[in-house]
Design a protein around this motif. Structure first.
Motif, PDB file in Angstrom:
ATOM      1  N   ALA A   7      48.054  38.278  -3.176  1.00 56.44           N
ATOM      2  CA  ALA A   7      47.149  39.915  -3.669  1.00 56.44           C
ATOM      3  C   ALA A   7      48.374  40.702  -2.845  1.00 56.44           C
ATOM      4  N   ARG A   8      48.523  40.581  -2.425  1.00 59.27           N
ATOM      5  CA  ARG A   8      48.429  42.066  -1.650  1.00 59.27           C
ATOM      6  C   ARG A   8      50.512  42.049  -2.832  1.00 59.27           C
ATOM      7  N   LYS A   9      50.887  41.432  -3.135  1.00 66.18           N
ATOM      8  CA  LYS A   9      52.053  41.737  -4.231  1.00 66.18           C
ATOM      9  C   LYS A   9      50.827  41.885  -5.764  1.00 66.18           C
ATOM     10  N   LEU A  10      49.980  41.823  -5.925  1.00 61.75           N
ATOM     11  CA  LEU A  10      49.581  41.816  -6.847  1.00 61.75           C
ATOM     12  C   LEU A  10      49.303  43.599  -6.841  1.00 61.75           C
ATOM     13  N   ALA A  11      48.806  43.421  -5.740  1.00 52.93           N
ATOM     14  CA  ALA A  11      48.520  45.532  -4.908  1.00 52.93           C
ATOM     15  C   ALA A  11      49.969  46.277  -5.602  1.00 52.93           C
ATOM     16  N   GLU A  12      50.807  45.613  -4.668  1.00 49.60           N
ATOM     17  CA  GLU A  12      52.353  46.398  -5.285  1.00 49.60           C
ATOM     18  C   GLU A  12      52.496  46.764  -6.382  1.00 49.60           C
ATOM     19  N   THR A  13      52.254  45.923  -6.779  1.00 47.79           N
ATOM     20  CA  THR A  13      52.616  45.614  -8.734  1.00 47.79           C
ATOM     21  C   THR A  13      51.278  46.963  -9.515  1.00 47.79           C
ATOM     22  N   LEU A  14      50.279  46.853  -9.264  1.00 51.22           N
ATOM     23  CA  LEU A  14      49.407  47.932  -9.147  1.00 51.22           C
ATOM     24  C   LEU A  14      49.457  49.254  -9.355  1.00 51.22           C
ATOM     25  N   SER A  15      50.841  49.423  -8.093  1.00 59.70           N
ATOM     26  CA  SER A  15      50.781  50.719  -7.704  1.00 59.70           C
ATOM     27  C   SER A  15      52.509  51.215  -8.067  1.00 59.70           C
ATOM     28  N   GLU A  16      53.284  50.424  -8.993  1.00 58.51           N
ATOM     29  CA  GLU A  16      54.558  50.906  -9.214  1.00 58.51           C
ATOM     30  C   GLU A  16      54.931  52.079 -10.562  1.00 58.51           C
TER      31      GLU A  16
END
Length: 283
Positions: A274-283
């Motif tokens: 979930a934290r990796k997906l949140a980072e992906t969205l922020s990129e």
């Protein structure tokens, strides 16, 4: 001689109508100073990521250990995933994966929902927060009702409360989602049958609101058992970031009835994704 006054009268009437129209127009102009509603700002996200490519291959190998022993073409098929069928890929997308191993079956799914508000007075973010809040309520959790000092419950970091600490400990256990009669979110429902298992009830971490993940997040751990079949455990992590709501579901079903899925492992891996997906969205 009577014809001329008639023309004059008709002209006077036309002038009077024109004056009335001008008066109405001026009256409308006089309302220009009335307060106007400023449209709410749009959400941060206008598109969604490709869901089946959103999880790095290295994480998939860790989340789906049964795929490692498959032949190359079968392994590739597992890691490719299956895209969810949606009517509008600009608004909702998802992908799922599944792998079978001799000792257990693991499954994973992710869903992205981009929320758009069609009410100019309500922002996309506020509408998304309403969507998220319904999911949190369905899980039997409420961030607004969570006591502030209870940091361990909200931190999302694995750890058990001290035994016997506080008489109201039982009252803090989250309820199962409405309509779910198969199992409770209470970790005590994951007791291991005689013969042992990989994790006992003392290792099960409760469902809870999470900190430091998007704008709002929660984790829901649901163990289920039907008759004499092996216990199935699903860990869901749901979070909102701006106008996008993301759901991660990670589940395990052991091959043997005497085995119990490891709650701590499933929760840690689901949160990491979930934290990796949140980072992906922020990129």
């Amino acid at each position: 001689m009577a014809y001329v006054p008639g023309v004059a009268l008709l002209a006077a009437l036309v002038v009077g109508c024109s004056a009335g129209s001008d008066s109405n127009a001026n009256g409308a102009d006089s309302k220009a100073g009335s307060p106007t509603v400023t449209p709410a700002p749009p959400g941060k996200y206008e598109t969604l990521p490709a869901p089946c490519r959103a999880v790095p291959r290295g994480m998939l190998k860790d989340l789906l250990p049964g795929a490692a022993g498959l032949p190359g073409d079968q392994q590739e098929k597992v890691f490719r995933g299956s895209a969810s069928v949606t009517y509008d890929t600009d608004r909702k997308v998802g992908c799922s994966w599944k792998s079978d191993a001799p000792n257990a079956t693991r499954s994973l799914s992710i869903d992205f929902e981009r929320v758009v508000s069609y009410d100019p007075a309500v922002s996309d973010d506020d509408r998304a927060d309403t969507v998220y809040a319904k999911k949190e309520k369905a899980a039997g959790l409420s961030s607004s009702a969570t006591p502030g000092p209870d940091a361990e419950k909200n931190s999302g970091t694995p750890g058990e409360k001290e035994k016997g600490k506080g008489k109201g400990a039982d009252a803090e256990k989250p309820e199962a989602p409405a309509g779910d009669t198969t199992a409770s979110a209470d970790p005590s429902s994951s007791s291991s049958p005689s013969g042992g298992g990989s994790a006992g009830p003392e290792d099960a971490l409760p469902s809870r609101v999470l900190d430091n993940l998007g704008d709002a997040a929660f984790l829901h751990d649901l163990p289920t058992r039907a008759g004499s079949t092996a216990q199935h455990r699903t860990v869901s992590v749901v979070f909102r970031t701006s106008n996008v709501v993301v759901t991660v579901r990670y589940a395990e079903q052991p091959a043997l009835v005497t085995q119990v899925p490891d709650s701590k492992e499933l929760q840690e891996k689901a949160q990491a994704l979930a934290r990796k997906l949140a980072e992906t969205l922020s990129e």
